[in-house]
Design a protein around this motif. Sequence first.
Motif, mmCIF file in Angstrom:
data_model
loop_
_atom_site.group_PDB
_atom_site.id
_atom_site.type_symbol
_atom_site.label_atom_id
_atom_site.label_comp_id
_atom_site.label_asym_id
_atom_site.label_seq_id
_atom_site.Cartn_x
_atom_site.Cartn_y
_atom_site.Cartn_z
ATOM 1 N N ASN A 154 0.825 -1.210 0.000
ATOM 2 C CA ASN A 154 0.000 0.000 0.000
ATOM 3 C C ASN A 154 0.856 1.257 0.000
ATOM 4 N N THR A 157 2.445 1.823 -3.351
ATOM 5 C CA THR A 157 1.430 2.299 -4.286
ATOM 6 C C THR A 157 1.152 3.780 -4.069
ATOM 7 N N ALA A 168 -5.945 7.216 -6.384
ATOM 8 C CA ALA A 168 -6.141 6.008 -5.577
ATOM 9 C C ALA A 168 -7.320 5.205 -6.139
ATOM 10 N N GLN A 169 -8.284 5.914 -6.684
ATOM 11 C CA GLN A 169 -9.468 5.252 -7.234
ATOM 12 C C GLN A 169 -9.103 4.372 -8.429
ATOM 13 N N THR A 171 -6.212 2.959 -9.095
ATOM 14 C CA THR A 171 -5.476 1.814 -8.578
ATOM 15 C C THR A 171 -6.428 0.780 -8.001
ATOM 16 N N ARG A 172 -7.380 1.260 -7.252
ATOM 17 C CA ARG A 172 -8.347 0.387 -6.618
ATOM 18 C C ARG A 172 -9.196 -0.336 -7.658
ATOM 19 N N ARG A 173 -9.593 0.388 -8.698
ATOM 20 C CA ARG A 173 -10.413 -0.252 -9.740
ATOM 21 C C ARG A 173 -9.626 -1.339 -10.459
ATOM 22 N N SER A 175 -7.181 -3.041 -9.471
ATOM 23 C CA SER A 175 -6.990 -4.139 -8.537
ATOM 24 C C SER A 175 -8.256 -4.995 -8.429
ATOM 25 N N GLU A 176 -9.391 -4.356 -8.305
ATOM 26 C CA GLU A 176 -10.641 -5.115 -8.161
ATOM 27 C C GLU A 176 -11.087 -5.741 -9.482
ATOM 28 N N ARG A 196 -5.188 -9.418 -6.536
ATOM 29 C CA ARG A 196 -5.788 -8.145 -6.112
ATOM 30 C C ARG A 196 -4.754 -7.289 -5.367
ATOM 31 N N PRO A 200 -1.977 -3.434 -7.844
ATOM 32 C CA PRO A 200 -1.882 -1.963 -7.777
ATOM 33 C C PRO A 200 -0.494 -1.418 -8.105
ATOM 34 N N HIS A 340 -16.766 2.964 -7.493
ATOM 35 C CA HIS A 340 -15.512 3.732 -7.415
ATOM 36 C C HIS A 340 -15.190 4.335 -8.761
#
Length: 352
Positions: A154, A157, A168-169, A171-173, A175-176, A196, A200, A340
């Motif tokens: 984290n 990242t 951050a959004q 990266t999160r997308r 990843s998911e 997952r 990132p 997100h």
Amino acid sequence: MRILLVDDNRTTLRYMTKLVRTLDAVALAYDSPDSVLSDISRLDFDIGIIDFQMPFCSGVELLSQLTKLEKYRDKPFVIVTADLDPSTRMEALNAGAIDFLTKPINPLEFQARMRNLSALVDARNKLADKTEWLRNEVDKALKEMREREEEIINRLTIAASYKDHDTAQHTRRVSEYSEAIAEAYGLDPERCRDIRLASPMHDIGKVGIPDIILLKTGKLTEQEFATMQRHALIGRDILAESSSSLLQLAAEIAGSHHERWDGMGYPLRLSGTAIPLAGRIVALADNFDALTTTRPYKVAWDVETTIEHINERAGTQFDPDIVAAFNKALPRILAVREAHGPQENRARAMSA
Ligand code: C2E
Ligand code: SIN
Ligand code: SIN
Ligand code: FE
């Protein structure tokens, strides 16, 4: 200590019960094999003492029935017999008996034998407790290690996000999306989770690219794009040779997320399954997100066009099986995007 006593002779049964009580143990007395068998699923004892000669079902047959069940298999059983015939003894040993008591019962011998067996049971329980304790400690240590790994990931990242336009959004997308594709592809839950957590960092190598290129609002020149492409190997080198399996996976993803199924990608021009599976998955997730969000150099595409674009590239840019998994995972991918989603899409919709 709980001691199971089985004897059809009530006098002997009462006598053994009394001897067990002198040892501060609990006696579970049964006067027939039948009554034991009718309680067979719920017997709770540490040692079993079984008479050899009983009507309808010998002690050895009863013992065989008991040791068929996993929970009684390792209990110490003693067969009580007047019969010293070696073949009888052999039969009892084969059925799971570990010792014998001869009839008539000698109280001192009985008590000494029970004490020895109690000590054996105690030692076994202590060993089992210790094994259990050790297993818990190892699990705890592993969990802590994973948490630390996740924290490092984290933080790396976050460090990378200072330099890039990525939020951050984003990266999160990615990843998911990657996890959703991995799951639809049929990878086991642990592998999906690793993907997952590791995905990132796929663009972490962009920290090594000059801002003038990274933040350029227009199209890159051929020269600039060649420089930009270095982010894959830089990322791999930043993360490589870690003893953490998660960082190793992250290195593999960083190094391979721009390879193409047809071998026309970079940095190594790998093709097909020579490209690590996680890299093939993240390549698609990253593309879906890059296309559907605004970049300094491009506006966002709508989702339908993007899905069509990706499907047209099954077998050229993308692994066709990963495209199939992406299609299967679309409901979840779209739900992640909804939750997100890129802010700028909403902002544009409002200003329009
Ligand atoms: P990125 O913006 O995260 O894009 C990731 C990948 O998504 C791109 O890898 C590409 O495969 C795909 N992609 C993004 N936008 C488009 C698009 O408009 N059309 C198509 N067909 N695919 C798109 P790629 O091309 O290897 O680029 C890697 C990174 O290089 C990009 O990451 C971005 O940071 C940068 N980059 C690429 N082209 C340009 C450009 O023209 N201008 C600027 N400023 N940066 C660029
Ligand atoms: C890998 O995990 O990269 C190998 C599996 C595959 O190529 O399908
Ligand atoms: C991006 O991913 O490029 C920005 C989208 C956002 O605001 O989440
Ligand atoms: Fe990239």
